[in-house]
Write an enzyme that holds these catalytic residues in place. Structure first.
Site, PDB file in Angstrom:
ATOM      1  N   ARG A 136     161.939  64.523   5.616  1.00 36.33           N
ATOM      2  CA  ARG A 136     161.229  63.940   5.764  1.00 36.33           C
ATOM      3  C   ARG A 136     160.540  62.974   7.027  1.00 36.33           C
ATOM      4  O   ARG A 136     161.778  63.088   7.613  1.00 36.33           O
ATOM      5  CB  ARG A 136     161.317  63.089   4.668  1.00 36.33           C
ATOM      6  CG  ARG A 136     161.193  62.907   3.222  1.00 36.33           C
ATOM      7  CD  ARG A 136     159.895  62.353   3.410  1.00 36.33           C
ATOM      8  NE  ARG A 136     159.229  63.087   1.703  1.00 36.33           N
ATOM      9  CZ  ARG A 136     159.372  64.441   1.315  1.00 36.33           C
ATOM     10  NH1 ARG A 136     159.869  65.378   2.091  1.00 36.33           N
ATOM     11  NH2 ARG A 136     158.373  64.425  -0.106  1.00 36.33           N
TER      12      ARG A 136
ATOM     13  N   GLU B  60     153.496  60.317   9.244  1.00 36.26           N
ATOM     14  CA  GLU B  60     152.844  61.262   9.374  1.00 36.26           C
ATOM     15  C   GLU B  60     151.044  61.224   8.480  1.00 36.26           C
ATOM     16  O   GLU B  60     151.401  60.151   7.552  1.00 36.26           O
ATOM     17  CB  GLU B  60     153.478  62.500   9.312  1.00 36.26           C
ATOM     18  CG  GLU B  60     154.044  62.886   7.561  1.00 36.26           C
ATOM     19  CD  GLU B  60     155.117  63.920   6.754  1.00 36.26           C
ATOM     20  OE1 GLU B  60     155.635  64.039   7.524  1.00 36.26           O
ATOM     21  OE2 GLU B  60     154.514  64.345   5.649  1.00 36.26           O
TER      22      GLU B  60
ATOM     23  N   HIS C 155     153.945  69.734   7.951  1.00 32.88           N
ATOM     24  CA  HIS C 155     154.240  69.628   7.135  1.00 32.88           C
ATOM     25  C   HIS C 155     153.912  70.651   5.712  1.00 32.88           C
ATOM     26  O   HIS C 155     152.965  70.491   4.801  1.00 32.88           O
ATOM     27  CB  HIS C 155     154.553  68.425   5.906  1.00 32.88           C
ATOM     28  CG  HIS C 155     155.089  67.449   5.153  1.00 32.88           C
ATOM     29  ND1 HIS C 155     155.174  66.082   4.910  1.00 32.88           N
ATOM     30  CD2 HIS C 155     155.504  68.159   4.113  1.00 32.88           C
ATOM     31  CE1 HIS C 155     155.771  66.209   3.574  1.00 32.88           C
ATOM     32  NE2 HIS C 155     156.503  67.413   3.436  1.00 32.88           N
TER      33      HIS C 155
HETATM   34  C1  8YV Z   1     155.227  68.946  -0.458  1.00 35.82           C
HETATM   35  C2  8YV Z   1     157.752  68.056  -0.274  1.00 35.82           C
HETATM   36  O1  8YV Z   1     154.310  69.959  -0.202  1.00 35.82           O
HETATM   37  O2  8YV Z   1     158.242  69.010  -1.864  1.00 35.82           O
HETATM   38  C3  8YV Z   1     158.085  68.102  -0.664  1.00 35.82           C
HETATM   39  O3  8YV Z   1     159.017  67.102  -1.325  1.00 35.82           O
HETATM   40  O4  8YV Z   1     157.795  67.894   0.855  1.00 35.82           O
HETATM   41  C4  8YV Z   1     156.500  69.081   0.585  1.00 35.82           C
HETATM   42  O5  8YV Z   1     157.161  70.202  -0.572  1.00 35.82           O
HETATM   43  C5  8YV Z   1     154.910  67.642   0.382  1.00 35.82           C
HETATM   44  O6  8YV Z   1     155.617  66.532  -0.321  1.00 35.82           O
HETATM   45  C6  8YV Z   1     153.422  67.143  -0.542  1.00 35.82           C
HETATM   46  O7  8YV Z   1     153.593  67.041  -1.830  1.00 35.82           O
END
Ligand code: 8YV
Length: 328
Positions: free
Chosen positions: A240, A269, A287
């Site tokens: 993250r 972001e 991402h």
């Molecule tokens: C997602 C992610 O695509 O699942 C997660 O926590 O970071 C990614 O797989 C993103 O959060 C948007 O949905």
């Protein structure tokens, strides 16, 4: 009996909307408009459920304004957009989307590691810019993956997937640091040894971050930690934004205090720290670690199954605050 009302906050697969419409009155966002928090709250009023994608903040302000809300279903494994304590206090269930994205995200973590260590995008930009006029023996020399030491911070399911790829596929020595040590059988499956964070940073040739975001993990890697890393080391963040101090990282990259970095996530972001955009030795992706269509479908299915299960039968597959279920 009238159907429950559900908000889908972002554009998703049309099939996901059709599936939800079999059970709910659905308000969706097919144009993927960016809503302010006030607009989001306005749309959420009177709804019993919301399908979120990880970027919509659910906090006391939202919960106070939307007393009918009973479930927030994230299409993401991470749920740092939820104030889980406030949701639990309001009796609102949160669900996430674990497991279905583990292998896809681990694939990407490894791809980003390889692109970073072997300078793939940097050399491609050079070629596209027409600068390749002559081969030379040390042109874009990077660092080896095979036989090197992989240090993983955050050894959950995705971290273990990256460890297995490194140990079994590339003969890497795997060390890891985690809040708690894995049991012996999981360590053996990943061929991974537990070490302290400082030892990991000082020993690893490649450091990969897969730790969930929380106030406790904010800036897990800052200037002090970067200073512990080898000058030849690489750093990859598929966790993250906010786990890494991006400003400090840009300085370390520019001054070659570490060799290179690969980042799929950023503080604030989709804005990216401007200094990261100007250093050559960083691979930047928007991402996309879980972005394959089968995996995104599976994530959307799990999020919608959580909404349908909870609002029709009181059950959910992947709750993040199961005490809300127990209290019913
Ligand atoms: C997602 C992610 O695509 O699942 C997660 O926590 O970071 C990614 O797989 C993103 O959060 C948007 O949905």
């Amino acid at each position: 009996m009238s159907k429950p009302h559900v908000l889908v906050a972002r554009a998703v697969f049309p099939e996901t909307i059709s599936k939800l419409e079999q059970h709910f009155e659905v308000e969706s966002n097919p144009g993927d408009e960016t809503w302010s928090k006030a607009q989001f709250i306005q749309k959420l009023k009177g709804k019993q459920g919301v399908f979120t994608t990880g970027s919509e903040r659910i906090d006391a302000e939202v919960l106070d304004a939307c007393p009918e809300l009973r479930i927030c279903a994230n299409m993401a494994v991470g749920f740092n957009n939820f104030d889980v304590d406030a949701m639990t206090a309001h009796g609102v269930l949160g669900t996430n989307a674990p497991d279905v994205l583990t292998e896809t995200t681990a694939d990407f973590g490894f791809a980003l590691l390889m692109a970073t260590a072997r300078r793939i995008t940097e050399s491609e930009h050079y070629l596209r810019a027409g600068k390749w006029t002559k081969w030379s023996f040390d042109m874009f020399a990077g660092s080896d993956i095979h036989g090197s030491t992989l240090g993983i911070i955050g050894m959950g399911r995705i971290g273990q997937g990256i460890a297995r790829r490194g140990a079994h596929g590339f003969g890497m020595k795997v060390i890891y640091h985690n809040r708690s040590r894995l049991d012996a059988s999981l360590e053996a499956a990943c061929k991974a040894s537990y070490v302290g964070k400082e030892e990991l940073l000082g020993t690893a040739d490649h450091v990969v971050l897969v730790v969930p975001y929380s106030p406790a993990s904010h800036h897990t890697i800052g200037a002090a930690e970067l200073a512990l890393m080898k000058p030849t080391a690489t750093l990859v963040n598929v966790a993250r934004g906010g786990i890494v101090d991006d400003a400090a990282l840009a300085v370390a990259l520019r001054e070659r205090r570490i060799a290179a970095a690969g980042l799929d996530v950023f503080e604030g972001e989709p804005k990216v720290h401007p200094d990261l955009l100007t250093v050559p030795n960083v691979v930047l992706t928007p991402h996309i670690a879980s972005a394959t269509i089968p995996t995104r479908r599976a994530m959307a299915d799990l999020a919608s199954d959580n909404l349908i299960g909870f609002l029709t039968t009181g059950k959910a597959l992947t709750p993040v605050n199961p005490q809300v279920l127990a209290a019913r």
